[in-house]
Design an enzyme around this catalytic site. Structure first.
Site, PDB file in Angstrom:
ATOM      1  CG  ASP A 121      -2.292   0.450   0.978  1.00 17.06           C
ATOM      2  OD1 ASP A 121      -2.438   1.580   0.476  1.00 17.06           O
ATOM      3  OD2 ASP A 121      -3.235  -0.303   1.271  1.00 17.06           O
ATOM      4  CG  ASP A 178      -4.767   5.598   0.732  1.00  8.12           C
ATOM      5  OD1 ASP A 178      -5.636   4.728   0.913  1.00  8.12           O
ATOM      6  OD2 ASP A 178      -4.767   6.692   1.341  1.00  8.12           O
ATOM      7  CD  GLU A 229      -8.834   4.330  -1.888  1.00  5.06           C
ATOM      8  OE1 GLU A 229      -9.723   3.950  -1.118  1.00  5.06           O
ATOM      9  OE2 GLU A 229      -7.975   5.181  -1.562  1.00  5.06           O
ATOM     10  CG  HIS A 283      -9.167  -1.341   4.203  1.00  2.47           C
ATOM     11  ND1 HIS A 283      -8.938  -1.336   2.841  1.00  2.47           N
ATOM     12  CD2 HIS A 283      -8.746  -0.141   4.655  1.00  2.47           C
ATOM     13  CE1 HIS A 283      -8.407  -0.184   2.485  1.00  2.47           C
ATOM     14  NE2 HIS A 283      -8.268   0.571   3.570  1.00  2.47           N
ATOM     15  CG  ASP A 284     -11.530   2.083   3.199  1.00  2.00           C
ATOM     16  OD1 ASP A 284     -11.061   2.028   4.348  1.00  2.00           O
ATOM     17  OD2 ASP A 284     -10.912   2.555   2.220  1.00  2.00           O
TER      18      ASP A 284
HETATM   19  O1  TEU Z   1      -9.657   5.490   1.480  1.00  5.79           O
HETATM   20  C1  TEU Z   1     -10.085   6.602   0.756  1.00  5.79           C
HETATM   21  C2  TEU Z   1     -11.485   6.807   0.828  1.00  5.79           C
HETATM   22  O2  TEU Z   1     -12.088   7.338  -0.085  1.00  5.79           O
HETATM   23  C3  TEU Z   1     -12.114   6.394   2.097  1.00  5.79           C
HETATM   24  O3  TEU Z   1     -11.878   7.414   2.964  1.00  5.79           O
HETATM   25  C4  TEU Z   1     -13.508   6.197   1.931  1.00  5.79           C
HETATM   26  O4  TEU Z   1     -14.026   7.369   1.460  1.00  5.79           O
HETATM   27  C5  TEU Z   1     -14.160   5.933   3.223  1.00  5.79           C
HETATM   28  O5  TEU Z   1     -13.578   4.848   3.809  1.00  5.79           O
HETATM   29  C6  TEU Z   1     -15.576   5.643   2.973  1.00  5.79           C
HETATM   30  O6  TEU Z   1     -16.316   6.379   3.831  1.00  5.79           O
HETATM   31  C7  TEU Z   1      -8.302   5.323   1.682  1.00  5.79           C
HETATM   32  C8  TEU Z   1      -8.058   4.125   2.570  1.00  5.79           C
HETATM   33  O7  TEU Z   1      -8.501   2.978   1.915  1.00  5.79           O
HETATM   34  C9  TEU Z   1      -8.729   4.350   3.878  1.00  5.79           C
HETATM   35  O8  TEU Z   1      -8.624   3.238   4.722  1.00  5.79           O
HETATM   36  C10 TEU Z   1      -8.079   5.556   4.517  1.00  5.79           C
HETATM   37  O9  TEU Z   1      -8.751   5.867   5.697  1.00  5.79           O
HETATM   38  C11 TEU Z   1      -8.097   6.766   3.602  1.00  5.79           C
HETATM   39  O10 TEU Z   1      -7.717   6.468   2.270  1.00  5.79           O
HETATM   40  C12 TEU Z   1      -7.100   7.787   4.085  1.00  5.79           C
HETATM   41  O11 TEU Z   1      -5.813   7.293   3.892  1.00  5.79           O
END
Ligand code: TEU
Length: 603
Positions: free
Chosen positions: A113, A221, A300, A373-374
């Site tokens: 990542d 990310d 992403e 994971h989100d």
């Molecule tokens: O996620 C980006 C992102 O768009 C998320 O914040 C998403 O919007 C949110 O989880 C949904 O509500 C990335 C990573 O995958 C996430 O784990 C991080 O928190 C974020 O970036 C900040 O680095």
């Protein structure tokens, strides 16, 4: 290619061609929740090393490892304080080297990542940057003066009216130097200033080091957030950042939370910004070109429309191989954003995926995912976690996803059919996004029970519940106290119960992965949607040379759904390849049971 070849595209020829990932399947490990080898309740590298046989048995080609770098863990590692070392919570750099070596020995790859839109506020760069206004690294982040006429540090004194993705303003005041710094995410995650070439070159150097260490690519990310919309140079000699309109429509492309009653619609200023393609092309030149082809670059990209994805993934532009788009994970959000729940309908999912298949058919490439994971668990969101449907719907969703054109990503536990754990209390949650949302929503006057209900459906912690390895009290995840409660179904839904059961969700995933490896049409065939307006059935055809594949799935709990004969009649002599109902050998036009799926081949 010999008939026994398990994966023709992983041959040296296609590695040299660089697009081996078209027939590969990626598995995401969220280390904190995967396996704990030292009993502290948190997963670690030792735990991953202990379960490589499992990944090999599943048959995946690539492991994407969520961040294990040094971090204060304000956002579980997406706040990095040292890009060059492993956090002691997860283990050591030697263990990471061991993981790279062991994966390579098993013909698997490791993708790290890469979190470079922001660092942790504890990163040495930021510590320097905040130390004085004339520090050489001051301009590595976005520092701006308070709004004239306002008391510095008071609400409304922020340099712009942008909101953060995790509640509250996107600016935090630092009294030491009397200025604010920008953070699209938490105040512990200050945004790097990519306008500054020194920043970009420091990042490229760090990326080169990881590639030299042996990693096979990066999942980048929020990489489409790195370029901000900037105005002309202001009186302070720095580019200005514009205000937006407060009280306007939320930009529905942004999956995070932006309270547009209080803040302007931030995404307009940070997503797919004016220099993002230039930066990615520079990254390509500085980091990837000149190395053997085939290093994986997946971006992403929240709020990325398909036309933009074509630009990111057009191989001739030298940017990315594929992106994670967010359209389908925003289908159950209302006008007020992520927590404003709307029902997820199969028809809209199909329309969305169909549009992306068409949009990237000629140029570019899709990444295929239903969870990470989100996101909440895909079974609970797109399938059904009712006891009688959970397993079948997990299989049906996997069948549909894995047979699309693109590279499938499996989020740990989805291959076991894990569902949302059914949170009922705030104390069960740990995620900063969820906790911030609860505090802000309740302070705004929302009913706490309603807020919990929305969190139970969408909190990121749904997916972060520990991986269930066996039926023991710690689920084989930990000998200690898990950082997040073990899933209530772990005594029955676990890896030990599934790996040897040919009818399990796990075995179904194995068959789907093996099919992609053995049948070039899965990776390379064209895609044509069938039954486009059907409200229960998801059907499509793949085609390559003389081979055609048919996928039909009943993505509903309705029993005995009969496919439309006219579209499928040509398939009457097709051979069933994968059936989700154990022991069945269905014809294409047979009625489908609830959540039944089938893959057939016509040659
Ligand atoms: O996620 C980006 C992102 O768009 C998320 O914040 C998403 O919007 C949110 O989880 C949904 O509500 C990335 C990573 O995958 C996430 O784990 C991080 O928190 C974020 O970036 C900040 O680095």
């Amino acid at each position: 290619m010999s008939p026994a070849d398990p994966n023709p595209d992983l041959h040296p020829g296609s590695v040299a061609r660089g697009d081996w990932w078209k027939s590969a399947v990626v598995y995401q490990v969220y280390p904190r929740s995967f396996a704990d080898s030292d009993g502290d309740g948190v997963g670690d590298l030792g735990g991953i090393l202990d379960h490589l046989d499992y990944l090999e048995l599943l048959g995946v080609d690539v492991v994407w490892l969520s961040p294990v770098y040094r971090s204060p863990m304000a956002d579980n590692g997406y706040d990095i304080s040292d890009y060059h070392d492993v956090d002691p919570l997860f283990g050591t750099l030697e263990q990471l080297d061991e993981l790279i070596a062991q994966l390579h020995a098993r013909d698997m790859k490791l993708v790290m990542d890469l979190v470079v839109n922001h660092t942790s506020s504890a990163h040495a760069w930021f510590v320097e940057s905040r130390s004085s206004t004339d520090n050489p690294k001051r301009d590595w982040y976005w520092w701006r003066s308070p709004r004239p006429g306002h008391e510095p540090g008071s609400p409304g004194a922020e340099p712009t009216n942008w909101g953060s993705a995790f509640s509250g303003p996107a600016w935090t005041y630092d009294s030491r130097t009397g200025e604010y710094y920008l953070h699209v995410f938490t105040p512990h995650q200050p945004d790097l200033n990519w306008e500054n070439p020194e920043v970009r070159h420091a990042i490229y150097a760090m990326m080169r080091e990881w590639l030299d260490r042996g990693v096979d690519g990066f999942r980048m990310d929020v990489i489409n957030v790195i370029s901000k919309v900037v105005g002309p140079i202001g009186a302070d000699g720095r580019v200005t950042l514009p205000d937006g309109v407060v009280g306007g429509e939320r930009d529905t492309r942004w999956p995070g939370v932006v309270d547009t009653d209080v803040f302007a619609d931030t995404p307009a200023f940070v997503l797919n910004g004016p220099r993002v393609h230039e930066f990615l092309q520079e990254m390509h030149r500085e980091v990837f070109s000149g190395r053997p082809p085939g290093l994986l670059r997946v971006g992403e990209t929240p709020g990325c429309p398909v036309e933009e994805a074509v630009l990111y993934t057009d191989p001739s532009r030298g940017e990315l191989d594929m992106v994670f788009q967010f359209e389908h994970v925003d289908l159950d959000s209302g006008p007020k954003g992520k927590w404003d729940l709307r029902p997820m309908t199969m028809l809209r999912l199909k329309q969305s995926f169909g549009r992306w298949q068409d949009g990237l058919a000629e140029v570019g490439w899709n990444s295929l995912y239903l969870g990470n994971h989100d996101q909440p668990r895909c079974v609970s969101r797109f399938g059904s976690d009712a006891p009688e449907h959970r397993e079948q719907s997990a299989k049906a969703l996997a069948t549909v996803l894995h047979l699309h054109r693109g590279t499938p990503y499996i989020y740990q536990g989805d291959e076991l059919g894990m569902s949302n754990p059914g949170f009922t209390r705030l104390e069960q949650l740990r995620d900063v996004e969820s906790l911030n949302h609860y505090a802000t929503a309740v302070a705004r006057g929302e009913n706490p029970a309603d807020v919990i209900r929305a969190l139970a459906y969408k909190s990121r912690d749904n997916a972060r519940v520990p991986m269930p390895w066996d039926a023991s009290p710690g689920a084989g995840f930990t000998a200690g106290t898990p950082w997040l409660d073990i899933h209530p179904l772990s005594s029955s839904v676990n890896a030990a119960a599934q790996v040897d059961d040919p009818d399990s969700v796990f075995s179904h995933y194995r068959r789907l992965i093996a099919l992609r490896h053995a049948e070039p049409c899965v990776a390379h065939g064209t895609f044509r949607m069938l039954l486009a307006n059907h409200e229960q059935l998801y059907g499509f055809e793949r085609s390559l040379d003389d081979t055609r594949l048919l996928v039909v799935a009943n993505l509903s709990s309705a029993a005995d759904v009969v496919p439309n004969l006219t579209e499928l009649v040509a398939w009457s002599s097709a051979e069933p390849l994968i059936a989700s109902v154990p022991g069945s050998s269905p014809a294409p036009t047979d009625p489908l049971a609830a959540w039944e799926s089938r893959v057939l081949r016509l040659t």
